[in-house]
Design an enzyme around this catalytic site. Structure first.
Site, short mmCIF file in Angstrom:
data_model
loop_
_atom_site.label_atom_id
_atom_site.label_comp_id
_atom_site.label_asym_id
_atom_site.label_seq_id
_atom_site.Cartn_x
_atom_site.Cartn_y
_atom_site.Cartn_z
N CYS A 192 -42.08 49.93 -53.26
CA CYS A 192 -43.30 49.23 -53.60
C CYS A 192 -44.22 49.26 -52.39
CB CYS A 192 -43.00 47.76 -53.91
SG CYS A 192 -41.73 47.55 -55.17
N ARG A 224 -46.72 54.49 -53.66
CA ARG A 224 -45.41 53.88 -53.44
C ARG A 224 -44.85 53.23 -54.71
NH1 ARG A 224 -44.26 53.27 -48.13
NH2 ARG A 224 -42.77 51.64 -48.61
N TRP A 228 -42.88 49.39 -57.98
CA TRP A 228 -42.10 50.44 -58.63
C TRP A 228 -40.77 49.77 -58.97
CZ3 TRP A 228 -37.89 53.77 -56.77
CH2 TRP A 228 -37.66 54.86 -57.61
N ASN A 270 -40.93 44.53 -50.57
CA ASN A 270 -40.56 45.93 -50.79
C ASN A 270 -39.12 46.07 -50.32
OD1 ASN A 270 -40.46 48.77 -50.93
ND2 ASN A 270 -41.26 48.95 -48.85
N GLY A 271 -38.24 46.54 -51.19
CA GLY A 271 -36.83 46.69 -50.80
C GLY A 271 -35.92 46.05 -51.82
N GLU A 282 -37.51 75.29 -54.75
CA GLU A 282 -38.65 74.42 -54.50
C GLU A 282 -39.73 74.63 -55.57
OE1 GLU A 282 -39.27 71.89 -53.02
OE2 GLU A 282 -41.43 71.78 -52.76
N LYS A 288 -41.08 71.62 -58.03
CA LYS A 288 -42.50 71.27 -58.11
C LYS A 288 -42.98 71.35 -59.55
CE LYS A 288 -43.11 70.09 -55.15
NZ LYS A 288 -42.72 69.68 -53.82
N GLU A 307 -41.49 68.56 -61.76
CA GLU A 307 -41.91 67.23 -61.29
C GLU A 307 -43.29 66.84 -61.80
OE1 GLU A 307 -42.35 67.32 -57.04
OE2 GLU A 307 -42.27 65.15 -56.84
N HIS A 360 -24.23 85.44 -65.68
CA HIS A 360 -23.05 84.58 -65.82
C HIS A 360 -23.35 83.34 -66.67
CE1 HIS A 360 -20.87 87.11 -63.06
NE2 HIS A 360 -21.92 87.08 -62.27
N LYS A 368 -43.51 58.10 -54.28
CA LYS A 368 -43.67 58.99 -53.14
C LYS A 368 -42.49 58.91 -52.19
CE LYS A 368 -45.64 61.84 -50.34
NZ LYS A 368 -45.42 63.25 -50.67
O1 M6R Z 1 -39.87 61.54 -47.64
P1 M6R Z 1 -38.73 62.50 -47.88
O2 M6R Z 1 -39.03 63.86 -47.39
O3 M6R Z 1 -37.43 61.99 -47.36
O4 M6R Z 1 -38.62 62.57 -49.45
C1 M6R Z 1 -37.59 63.31 -50.06
C2 M6R Z 1 -37.88 63.54 -51.52
O5 M6R Z 1 -37.98 62.32 -52.20
C3 M6R Z 1 -39.20 64.31 -51.74
O6 M6R Z 1 -39.20 65.52 -51.03
C4 M6R Z 1 -39.38 64.63 -53.24
O7 M6R Z 1 -38.41 65.51 -53.68
C5 M6R Z 1 -40.79 65.20 -53.47
N1 M6R Z 1 -41.57 64.26 -54.23
C6 M6R Z 1 -40.83 66.45 -54.24
O8 M6R Z 1 -42.13 66.93 -54.36
#
Ligand code: M6R
Length: 609
Positions: A2, A27, A74, A100-101, A482, A486, A489, A505, A604
């Site tokens: 959050c 966040r 969140w 937050n936490g 990656e 992306k 996501e 396979h 994020k």
């Molecule tokens: O802040 P971080 O690099 O530790 O975050 C890790 C992942 O949560 C982050 O890379 C996530 O996979 C991305 N949103 C992907 O685009």
């Protein structure tokens, strides 16, 4: 995860809080709320959904007052709802809390408080804090808070206000980030610096177990027992506009286009004047310690994990040290075989990812040396690791990570070269070539970005499909992972990355007429094998986009569309390939009408397990 914000000063708190929360929406964004103190009363406004809902509510029913706290949520404990939105109060509205936490022992605390007659109105863990404040009230907020903190376990950043002790905010940090903004006749607190930049660049970054007592004229820092501590303010050098969209439709697109600069900034000061050596003056590790390393564990999540996969190849090839790359949420719960010569490297854009941080702390507790790569200088990871390589990407706001990945790769290549120098495992000319190629990257990345209109048209046709496949071999496969992450996501399209040799396979069964396949073809020694795999999917009528080096005319015979990237050494190909993949995901998401910067169900920075 959050975002929290607090303000006290001459302005209308509502405006400052809303503005700050808008910079923290990355966040969390399933509900939001603020509490404002005015003339002996605390008013609370909340709304489910995006911040805009709360802003509308406040336009119709403004809260007057120049002291307040706010929150964007969140959900972790309790579904997104108005009752569960912060700020939370106890039985009366004498105290308000944003958090937050996670309060780990909240169930037990709640049962005890209910047995003592407290009535709860939310499902959250946070609400226990407000009730505990009522229980422990000493007549003054700071001592009450220190008493309450003795009762709670877990991770928290808290901002608290009390009706009976006006003119004061108390902000507490334990395992969740919190910064204090120092203004002139006004002061602030927030989960992250962008929330403050419009008002001040002078901040205290609270460390673990620190508390700030904030009035409009002063900020006093204390430990959790209430003992004063001295802190040095930190001057933020980012330009405020760096945290804004800068004319792009989405933060993600802006951040994709910032990559040449981010790479340049991350290289800056790290290359010797003769352009042949890597310099990492920030590292404390001695040459003897570098030579002593006999194994490296790279630990990270998501995109940062994918960067680690590339780092493994770079370090093994140049420095000849075996590297294992591990997903932090797995690594932290197993019993890894390490020796005192194992270096643990953690990679985290935010520096606050709970699993990565836990892996770091476990490693430190075992006595291993920890090197962090992070984009956030004041983050927990940066402060707790023995050594840090900062990626100078600037704030990354979009949930989908882009410039953080490219700069993480730069940091990893630099470290690989640096380690090779110390261990004399690579010929001087090999490191010099690496350094020369790294230096030429920003211009080449500018060139890749020029393909955006072509990628947009391809993405629009791909976006009508519910599946996509990303194939590669060797380093190309690491980037394929990656690219697929992306794509899924932000476009919400099912995407799979496969080492192309594995297709037959199992996965080949999913290839049907017209399905989009992205084939990455930059690893010269694997090129012919990759072409054979492309032919396998073409034989099943897949629609293949090949991405390869400029000048490779040969490939046009095997694929439906080609996207060329400027040549560099094959070893650095991930940097060239990832931009087209980021743009492909971006434009597919736009074509589907998705909220690119805030994809559903994601936040994020994942500061809870
Ligand atoms: O802040 P971080 O690099 O530790 O975050 C890790 C992942 O949560 C982050 O890379 C996530 O996979 C991305 N949103 C992907 O685009």
């Amino acid at each position: 995860m959050c975002g929290i914000v607090g303000y006290i000063g001459p302005r209308q708190a509502q405006d400052v809080l809303l503005d700050g929360l808008s910079k923290l929406e990355y966040r969390g964004y399933d509900s939001a709320g603020i509490a404002v103190y005015d003339h002996g009363d605390i008013q609370v406004a909340k709304a489910v959904g995006r911040l805009v809902g709360l802003a509308d509510e406040l336009t119709q029913h403004p809260l007057q007052g120049s002291q307040g706290i706010g929150h964007t949520r969140w959900a972790t404990h309790g579904r997104p709802s108005e009752d569960n939105a912060h700020p939370h109060s106890g039985c009366a509205s004498d105290f308000v809390v944003v958090h937050n936490g996670i309060i780990e022992n909240y169930m037990q605390l709640r049962e005890d408080l209910e047995a003592r007659g407290h009535h709860f109105s939310s499902e959250t863990d946070t609400e226990v804090v407000a009730h505990l404040l009522e229980e422990y009230w000493t007549g003054e907020l700071v001592s009450t808070v220190t008493n309450v903190l003795k009762e709670i376990r877990g991770a928290y950043a808290l901002a608290i206000m009390a009706k009976q002790d006006p003119g004061k905010l108390v902000a507490v940090r334990k395992h969740s980030p919190l910064v204090i903004g120092l203004g002139n006749g006004e002061n602030f607190c927030a989960s992250d610096i962008p929330a403050l930049l419009q008002y001040t660049r002078t901040v205290y970054i609270l460390a673990e177990g620190e508390m700030a007592v904030i009035t409009k004229d002063a900020v006093e820092c204390l430990d959790l027992e209430g003992n004063p501590i001295q802190k040095q303010p930190f001057e933020v050098t980012w330009d405020a506009v760096a945290a804004e969209k800068g004319g792009y439709e989405h933060y993600m697109l802006k951040e994709i286009h910032e990559q040449p600069k981010a790479v340049r900034d991350t290289l800056s000061g790290r290359i010797s004047e003769d352009g042949r050596h890597v310099l990492l003056p920030e590292l404390h590790m001695t040459p003897d310690e570098l030579r002593n390393i006999d194994r490296i564990h790279i630990v990270a999540c998501g995109t940062s994990y994918h960067a680690g996969l590339v780092g493994k190849v770079a370090i093994e090839r140049l420095a000849r040290v075996p590297v294992d790359v591990e997903i932090a949420s797995e690594y932290r719960y197993r019993d890894p075989i390490v020796s005192d010569r194992t270096l643990i490297m953690v990679i985290s854009q935010s520096g606050e990812t709970a699993d990565t941080l836990a892996a770091l702390r476990n490693a430190m507790a075992r006595g291993n040396q920890v090197l962090a790569i992070t984009n956030v200088l004041g983050s927990s990871v940066a402060r707790e690791a023995d050594d840090v390589i900062v990626t100078w990407a600037g704030p990354e706001i979009s949930v989908a990570s882009t410039k953080a990945y490219t700069t993480q790769l730069i940091a990893l290549y630099l470290f690989a070269g640096y380690l090779a120098q110390a261990r004399s495992t690579a010929n001087d000319d090999v490191v010099a070539e690496l350094v020369r190629e790294l230096s030429s990257l920003p211009d080449k990345l500018e060139n890749v970005l020029e393909a955006a209109p072509l990628i947009q048209s391809i993405a629009e046709s791909f976006s009508t499909w519910d599946d996509a496949f990303f194939l590669g071999r060797g380093l190309d496969y690491s980037v394929a992972l990656e690219g697929a992450l992306k794509y899924k996501e932000i476009s919400y399209i099912h995407a799979e990355a496969y080492p192309a040799g594995e297709l037959k396979h199992g996965t080949l069964a999913l290839i049907v007429d017209g399905v989009p396949v992205v084939a990455l073809l930059t690893q010269d020694e694997l090129f012919d094998k990759m072409v054979s795999n492309v032919k396998e999917v073409k034989a099943r009528d897949a629609y293949v986009l090949g991405i390869t080096w400029v000048g490779n005319e040969e490939i046009t015979k095997s694929v439906d569309r080609v996207l060329y990237v400027p040549r560099t050494i094959a070893f650095l190909a991930p940097l060239m390939l990832v931009i087209p993949l980021q743009l492909l995901a971006y434009y597919a998401s736009v074509a589907r009408g998705n909220d690119v910067d805030k994809p559903r169900n994601l936040a994020k920075s994942v500061t809870v397990e």
